[in-house]
Design a protein around this motif. Structure first.
Motif, PDB file in Angstrom:
ATOM      1  N   THR A   1       0.823  -1.208   0.000  1.00 14.97           N
ATOM      2  CA  THR A   1       0.000   0.000   0.000  1.00 14.97           C
ATOM      3  C   THR A   1       0.855   1.255   0.000  1.00 14.97           C
ATOM      4  O   THR A   1       0.591   2.209  -0.747  1.00 14.97           O
ATOM      5  CB  THR A   1      -0.938   0.003   1.215  1.00 14.97           C
ATOM      6  OG1 THR A   1      -1.764  -1.168   1.182  1.00 14.97           O
ATOM      7  CG2 THR A   1      -1.819   1.236   1.228  1.00 14.97           C
ATOM      8  N   LEU A   2       1.890   1.274   0.839  1.00 17.73           N
ATOM      9  CA  LEU A   2       2.764   2.449   0.904  1.00 17.73           C
ATOM     10  C   LEU A   2       3.439   2.705  -0.441  1.00 17.73           C
ATOM     11  O   LEU A   2       3.603   3.859  -0.856  1.00 17.73           O
ATOM     12  CB  LEU A   2       3.806   2.265   2.007  1.00 17.73           C
ATOM     13  CG  LEU A   2       3.271   2.235   3.440  1.00 17.73           C
ATOM     14  CD1 LEU A   2       4.396   1.950   4.434  1.00 17.73           C
ATOM     15  CD2 LEU A   2       2.575   3.543   3.787  1.00 17.73           C
ATOM     16  N   ALA A   3       3.823   1.644  -1.120  1.00 18.85           N
ATOM     17  CA  ALA A   3       4.434   1.806  -2.443  1.00 18.85           C
ATOM     18  C   ALA A   3       3.391   2.265  -3.458  1.00 18.85           C
ATOM     19  O   ALA A   3       3.661   3.125  -4.310  1.00 18.85           O
ATOM     20  CB  ALA A   3       5.068   0.487  -2.885  1.00 18.85           C
ATOM     21  N   HIS A   4       2.194   1.716  -3.367  1.00 14.70           N
ATOM     22  CA  HIS A   4       1.131   2.010  -4.327  1.00 14.70           C
ATOM     23  C   HIS A   4       0.744   3.487  -4.304  1.00 14.70           C
ATOM     24  O   HIS A   4       0.578   4.112  -5.364  1.00 14.70           O
ATOM     25  CB  HIS A   4      -0.080   1.137  -4.019  1.00 14.70           C
ATOM     26  CG  HIS A   4      -1.247   1.362  -4.906  1.00 14.70           C
ATOM     27  ND1 HIS A   4      -1.262   1.008  -6.239  1.00 14.70           N
ATOM     28  CD2 HIS A   4      -2.472   1.914  -4.654  1.00 14.70           C
ATOM     29  CE1 HIS A   4      -2.436   1.321  -6.773  1.00 14.70           C
ATOM     30  NE2 HIS A   4      -3.179   1.871  -5.829  1.00 14.70           N
ATOM     31  N   VAL A   5       0.584   4.045  -3.112  1.00 14.69           N
ATOM     32  CA  VAL A   5       0.106   5.434  -3.037  1.00 14.69           C
ATOM     33  C   VAL A   5       1.172   6.440  -3.468  1.00 14.69           C
ATOM     34  O   VAL A   5       0.849   7.612  -3.681  1.00 14.69           O
ATOM     35  CB  VAL A   5      -0.427   5.780  -1.630  1.00 14.69           C
ATOM     36  CG1 VAL A   5      -1.613   4.883  -1.271  1.00 14.69           C
ATOM     37  CG2 VAL A   5       0.672   5.675  -0.574  1.00 14.69           C
ATOM     38  N   GLN A   6       2.406   6.000  -3.584  1.00 14.07           N
ATOM     39  CA  GLN A   6       3.422   6.895  -4.126  1.00 14.07           C
ATOM     40  C   GLN A   6       3.061   7.305  -5.552  1.00 14.07           C
ATOM     41  O   GLN A   6       3.242   8.459  -5.954  1.00 14.07           O
ATOM     42  CB  GLN A   6       4.792   6.214  -4.115  1.00 14.07           C
ATOM     43  CG  GLN A   6       5.365   5.953  -2.736  1.00 14.07           C
ATOM     44  CD  GLN A   6       5.744   7.229  -2.013  1.00 14.07           C
ATOM     45  OE1 GLN A   6       6.333   8.141  -2.595  1.00 14.07           O
ATOM     46  NE2 GLN A   6       5.407   7.303  -0.735  1.00 14.07           N
ATOM     47  N   ASP A   7       2.556   6.370  -6.326  1.00 20.09           N
ATOM     48  CA  ASP A   7       2.192   6.638  -7.717  1.00 20.09           C
ATOM     49  C   ASP A   7       0.704   6.935  -7.895  1.00 20.09           C
ATOM     50  O   ASP A   7       0.318   7.579  -8.879  1.00 20.09           O
ATOM     51  CB  ASP A   7       2.566   5.439  -8.598  1.00 20.09           C
ATOM     52  CG  ASP A   7       4.065   5.206  -8.666  1.00 20.09           C
ATOM     53  OD1 ASP A   7       4.817   6.198  -8.662  1.00 20.09           O
ATOM     54  OD2 ASP A   7       4.468   4.029  -8.694  1.00 20.09           O
ATOM     55  N   HIS A   8      -0.110   6.466  -6.950  1.00 22.75           N
ATOM     56  CA  HIS A   8      -1.558   6.617  -7.085  1.00 22.75           C
ATOM     57  C   HIS A   8      -2.149   7.131  -5.766  1.00 22.75           C
ATOM     58  O   HIS A   8      -2.916   6.429  -5.101  1.00 22.75           O
ATOM     59  CB  HIS A   8      -2.189   5.283  -7.478  1.00 22.75           C
ATOM     60  CG  HIS A   8      -1.548   4.638  -8.657  1.00 22.75           C
ATOM     61  ND1 HIS A   8      -1.740   5.090  -9.953  1.00 22.75           N
ATOM     62  CD2 HIS A   8      -0.676   3.592  -8.749  1.00 22.75           C
ATOM     63  CE1 HIS A   8      -1.045   4.352 -10.787  1.00 22.75           C
ATOM     64  NE2 HIS A   8      -0.382   3.438 -10.093  1.00 22.75           N
TER      65      HIS A   8
END
Length: 426
Positions: free
Chosen positions: A110-117
């Motif tokens: 999730t932490l990685a995902h919200v970096q781009d989205h």
């Protein structure tokens, strides 16, 4: 032209009706209102191949304690993911990790995902709130991490009531009460029926010592809140707690029996267990007589819904229930086997509950002292962890250390120190 959700994210469906039902479900889910599961089901009915609707239905089913439906829905979402966008696949992957019990991996994803989205709200939600993947990380500094998380996301959302309320809670839990209240009022002005916003406003009132204002606000707000909604039981706990602090035993028991206890609440089992155990013991600390049958019933409930250890915040309260019910074998199981994100802290607290039940205050103190430096790791809000703060003060009182009990509250929880809800300090 591709369809987008209400946060501007492209969704792989050609059905505007499916998208509209999905958006409604998203609004209801983020607001803690009843009906999200049904709205996502309607989205699926409009487009059976709408993968994100299946994923959202999985998340809503999880929050409705229907794990069989949740797992079936996420499996269907994964089956449909081959032709999705990268965002949609990552969204589904993060939810799948959570539903398979891989909390640490879900948090990282999730932490990685919200970096781009960053505006993928249903995915971002997994790490928000004190009951999210950061809140239940078991790590020191998780309150500061939650504030950093919402601080980074907030600029991407503008005047969005959901993200504003999430950031307001993070401000509240790190002691920034005035800023929290100002932001919460803005969020609630946009969506007054946001149950998360109402909940977090209650926390801000609690932290500011504004008991009368908080009690009056929730009494009015709860009149139109569906008892089937996810936060109804927990908001009833807040009402019971304020009634206790005001010395209104009749109102406290009414709130417990109408919305908190296992026989009344339709909330998540973790909330039912932790809220009931906390209010019963805080009542005892305040000098209110608690029928032993209540503890016996709660011990049975804890054994049924959390038969094995692993969810530390639940284990903490299950141990209290077993100790107060005189269920030594159940208590020993937790004290000896507690695992999970803060199992190393649950075990000494479980021993302390047992010592307290026996009246062995010296042993209780010995077990509690090393835990008090790291209670944040156990999870929950500061208001919920006041159970331990007040227990610790009461143990000191039982040992004749009145000045130390007062000093502890004054330095650790000053908002409780002026009128501590502990009978021997009242």
């Amino acid at each position: 032209m591709a369809l987008t959700d209400s946060y501007g994210n492209e969704v792989t469906t050609t059905s505007a009706a499916a998208r509209d039902h999905y958006d409604l479900g998203l609004h209801l889910f983020l607001g803690g209102e009843f009906g999200a599961t049904e709205a996502f089901a309607q989205a699926i009915a409009a487009d059976p191949d709408f993968a994100l609707a299946h994923a959202a239905h999985a998340r809503a089913s999880m929050m409705a304690s229907d794990m069989a439906a949740a797992k079936a829905s996420i499996a269907r979402a994964q089956d449909l993911s081959e032709y999705l966008t990268v965002r949609e696949r990552q969204h589904i992957d993060a939810l799948a990790l959570l539903l398979s019990g891989q909390a640490a991996q879900a948090r990282a994803a999730t932490l990685a995902h919200v970096q781009d989205h960053p505006r993928d709200a249903l995915a971002a939600q997994l790490c928000s709130n004190v009951f999210g993947l950061i809140g239940f990380s078991g790590e020191v500094g998780r309150e500061a991490e939650l504030l950093a998380y919402t601080s980074a996301l907030l600029p991407h959302y503008g005047e969005d009531w959901w993200m504003m309320s999430m950031h307001a809670l993070a401000l509240c839990e790190t002691g920034k009460i005035d800023a929290s209240q100002q932001l919460m009022e803005r969020a609630l002005a946009i969506n007054p029926r946001n149950a998360n916003g109402a909940h977090f406003k209650a926390h801000a009132h609690y932290e500011a010592g504004q008991s009368a204002a908080g009690r009056a606000y929730l009494a009015a707000w709860m009149q139109d809140y569906d008892p089937r909604a996810v936060l109804h039981g927990h908001l009833s706990w807040h009402q019971a707690l304020w009634a206790l602090h005001a010395g209104d035993e009749a109102e406290m028991w009414a709130a417990i029996d109408a919305g908190v206890a296992p026989t009344a609440s339709q909330g998540l089992p973790i909330n039912v267990l932790t809220d009931t155990a906390a209010i019963l013991y805080r009542a005892e600390l305040a000098g209110v007589s608690v029928d032993p049958a209540r503890w016996a019933a709660l011990s049975d409930y804890a054994t049924r819904v959390f038969p094995e250890t692993g969810q530390s915040f639940a284990d903490l309260h299950a141990a209290l229930s077993h100790a107060m019910a005189g269920q030594g074998d159940r208590l020993a199981h937790i004290a000896e086997t507690a695992q999970g994100f803060a199992g190393d802290l649950v075990r000494p607290v479980a021993r302390a509950w047992g010592a307290i039940a026996r009246g062995d205050w010296a042993e209780a103190l010995q077990d509690l002292v090393p835990v008090m430096a790291a209670t944040e790791r156990l999870g929950g809000s500061r208001a919920q962890r006041d159970l331990l703060e007040l227990t610790y003060a009461n143990v000191l009182l039982k040992l004749g250390q009145t000045d130390e009990a007062r000093r502890s509250l004054a330095t650790r929880r000053p908002m409780l120190a002026s009128a501590p809800p502990v009978a021997a300090l009242a």
